[in-house]
Design a protein around this motif. Sequence first.
Motif, PDB file in Angstrom:
ATOM      1  N   SER A 159     -14.600   9.356   9.111  1.00 52.43           N
ATOM      2  CA  SER A 159     -14.951  10.002  10.382  1.00 52.43           C
ATOM      3  C   SER A 159     -14.663   9.074  11.554  1.00 52.43           C
ATOM      4  O   SER A 159     -14.293   9.513  12.640  1.00 52.43           O
ATOM      5  CB  SER A 159     -16.434  10.391  10.381  1.00 52.43           C
ATOM      6  N   GLU A 160     -14.811   7.770  11.322  1.00 55.48           N
ATOM      7  CA  GLU A 160     -14.621   6.787  12.398  1.00 55.48           C
ATOM      8  C   GLU A 160     -13.150   6.529  12.724  1.00 55.48           C
ATOM      9  O   GLU A 160     -12.843   5.956  13.764  1.00 55.48           O
ATOM     10  CB  GLU A 160     -15.279   5.466  12.001  1.00 55.48           C
ATOM     11  N   GLY A 161     -12.250   6.919  11.834  1.00 59.96           N
ATOM     12  CA  GLY A 161     -10.830   6.691  12.088  1.00 59.96           C
ATOM     13  C   GLY A 161     -10.029   6.816  10.806  1.00 59.96           C
ATOM     14  O   GLY A 161     -10.587   6.795   9.701  1.00 59.96           O
ATOM     15  N   PHE A 162      -8.722   6.946  10.954  1.00 58.67           N
ATOM     16  CA  PHE A 162      -7.819   6.959   9.794  1.00 58.67           C
ATOM     17  C   PHE A 162      -7.171   5.589   9.758  1.00 58.67           C
ATOM     18  O   PHE A 162      -6.362   5.242  10.598  1.00 58.67           O
ATOM     19  CB  PHE A 162      -6.763   8.058   9.969  1.00 58.67           C
ATOM     20  N   PHE A 163      -7.520   4.786   8.750  1.00 59.86           N
ATOM     21  CA  PHE A 163      -7.212   3.357   8.788  1.00 59.86           C
ATOM     22  C   PHE A 163      -5.927   2.952   8.061  1.00 59.86           C
ATOM     23  O   PHE A 163      -5.272   1.993   8.465  1.00 59.86           O
ATOM     24  CB  PHE A 163      -8.384   2.563   8.208  1.00 59.86           C
ATOM     25  N   ALA A 164      -5.590   3.637   6.982  1.00 63.22           N
ATOM     26  CA  ALA A 164      -4.466   3.156   6.172  1.00 63.22           C
ATOM     27  C   ALA A 164      -3.979   4.243   5.236  1.00 63.22           C
ATOM     28  O   ALA A 164      -4.718   5.186   4.920  1.00 63.22           O
ATOM     29  CB  ALA A 164      -4.895   1.924   5.360  1.00 63.22           C
ATOM     30  N   TYR A 165      -2.738   4.102   4.797  1.00 63.67           N
ATOM     31  CA  TYR A 165      -2.227   4.971   3.733  1.00 63.67           C
ATOM     32  C   TYR A 165      -1.238   4.194   2.869  1.00 63.67           C
ATOM     33  O   TYR A 165      -0.638   3.217   3.300  1.00 63.67           O
ATOM     34  CB  TYR A 165      -1.580   6.242   4.290  1.00 63.67           C
ATOM     35  N   MET A 212      -2.512  -0.230   0.684  1.00 65.82           N
ATOM     36  CA  MET A 212      -2.247   0.749   1.739  1.00 65.82           C
ATOM     37  C   MET A 212      -1.878   0.030   3.028  1.00 65.82           C
ATOM     38  O   MET A 212      -2.472  -0.997   3.373  1.00 65.82           O
ATOM     39  CB  MET A 212      -3.485   1.620   1.972  1.00 65.82           C
ATOM     40  N   LEU A 213      -0.931   0.583   3.741  1.00 69.82           N
ATOM     41  CA  LEU A 213      -0.480   0.030   5.015  1.00 69.82           C
ATOM     42  C   LEU A 213      -1.581   0.202   6.060  1.00 69.82           C
ATOM     43  O   LEU A 213      -2.005   1.326   6.346  1.00 69.82           O
ATOM     44  CB  LEU A 213       0.788   0.751   5.463  1.00 69.82           C
ATOM     45  N   LEU A 214      -2.059  -0.903   6.630  1.00 73.55           N
ATOM     46  CA  LEU A 214      -3.084  -0.836   7.669  1.00 73.55           C
ATOM     47  C   LEU A 214      -2.440  -0.361   8.959  1.00 73.55           C
ATOM     48  O   LEU A 214      -1.442  -0.933   9.418  1.00 73.55           O
ATOM     49  CB  LEU A 214      -3.730  -2.210   7.869  1.00 73.55           C
ATOM     50  N   LEU A 215      -2.987   0.689   9.560  1.00 73.24           N
ATOM     51  CA  LEU A 215      -2.381   1.311  10.736  1.00 73.24           C
ATOM     52  C   LEU A 215      -2.842   0.570  11.993  1.00 73.24           C
ATOM     53  O   LEU A 215      -3.967   0.733  12.460  1.00 73.24           O
ATOM     54  CB  LEU A 215      -2.759   2.793  10.790  1.00 73.24           C
ATOM     55  N   LEU A 216      -1.947  -0.218  12.534  1.00 72.50           N
ATOM     56  CA  LEU A 216      -2.287  -1.120  13.639  1.00 72.50           C
ATOM     57  C   LEU A 216      -1.982  -0.530  15.006  1.00 72.50           C
ATOM     58  O   LEU A 216      -2.305  -1.148  16.017  1.00 72.50           O
ATOM     59  CB  LEU A 216      -1.515  -2.441  13.468  1.00 72.50           C
TER      60      LEU A 216
END
Length: 499
Positions: free
Chosen positions: A274-280, A289-293
């Motif tokens: 809920s706080e964010g989409f962090f990685a896939y 998983m790739l951390l979405l920076l």
Amino acid sequence: MSIKTFAAKIFAKKIHLKNQHWIDNPVATQKKVFLELIAQAKDTQFGKDHDFKNITTFQEFAEKVPIRDYEDLKPYIEKVIKGEENILWKGKPLYFAKTSGTTSGAKYIPLTKESMPFHIEAARNAILNYINETGNAGFVNGKMIFLQGSPILEEKNGIKLGRLSGIVAHFVPKYLQKNRMPSWKTNCIEDWETKVNAIVEETLHENMTVISGIPSWVQMYFEKLQERAHKPVGEIFKNFNLFIYGGVNYEPYRAKFENLIGRRVDSIELFPASEGFFAYQNSQQEKGMLLLLNSGIFYEFVKAEEFYNTPNGLPAKRYTIGEVELGVNYALLISTNAGLWSYNIGDTIQFTSLKPYKIIVSGRIKHFISAFGEHVIAKEVESALEEAIQDTSIQINEFTVAPQITPVNGLPYHEWLIEFEQEPVDLEDFALKIDTAMRKQNVYYDDLITGKVLRTLVISKVEKNGFQEYMKSIGKLGGQNKLPRLSDNRNIADKLKTK
């Protein structure tokens, strides 16, 4: 090749090239995100309370903004709930994602017009990345199912609220709406068992190519499909070749899934919250998983071992992306364009790669066993179980671990409560294999066994559907609800054993 497949491959290549810029410039990307967040929030109440207008560096930010969890941030969130503007972020949120808190009751996580698009884009990009890497795009011509919460939303002082997965259902792109299942009517069913039965009926004769959801609840769907059709899921859905999941580690479920499906399918792991989409997951060849920076989120990391126990009582050191190390267990903190600031989401992660920055979720900062100082975490129990079942016919439906501090006889031990689909021939030998794997991973646990403070772990079998019944009994069956892998008390263990 269909026009739709061809277009998907072109679009996937375009997004891959676009993402490569921030992937190749991680530190500069995070610095830019940080400065943009501070600039946009400096005139909010939170920004004024923490002197954002005079913050130009992360060091200044860390001095002025303490680490917070939901309870600490609650006074600000309550003002937002009342309808006040410019509190945590400019204006009002578009939505509140309502989640179940363990100590706070219901939690209301804000979603803003700036943050919401990143939830949608990240899920889309995970699939596009898979297409670009593998060249497999035929699934876009079939039906896709996302097992999620009801899209029916409530309203609180002009702000809509619901489960994150239900909110996301309102943002399905037009080009996917004809392919997406279940129907809106079925998706609105609140009771999970009724909903799954309805989904089975709707999808049974469809060309399902992509299935997505938390593994434990997808497993329930697969079992009901198999009961209905009397054949493996892979025969029911001959073109099903991609499973997308998040929330828990898939590996303990993999053997059971492959048995239910009848073959192996590709999978993509996601790390949404809920706080964010962090990685896939960005590679079928590597774990992590790739951390979405570049997604409106600034990340900080605190070594998990220091989170609650820092030397001399000093504040825990907070690291930024350029300072992290491989294999260290970190508590993950976020500051976001939804108005969360140095917010402890409760998850712990470890980096598996620093170029690019890739992570695994290792557990929860409050979910561990340390009744004797061993500090066993979720990643360790999952890895130990994975090692023990490797190259065997053993299949696990679900499991959790708890300490037994006051046994009737003998030394204390860790109790593993396991629901088997396919049991081991020798339960004690299987327990010993898990215990050996645990001792290799956790030196403190090994010391306790060697020093005869603990005896080797004990497995207690849980009856068929026992975990589902437990989750149902506490009102958390289905949706995004997850069973804790382990806990430092016996609250779950004792309830399972009294069934």
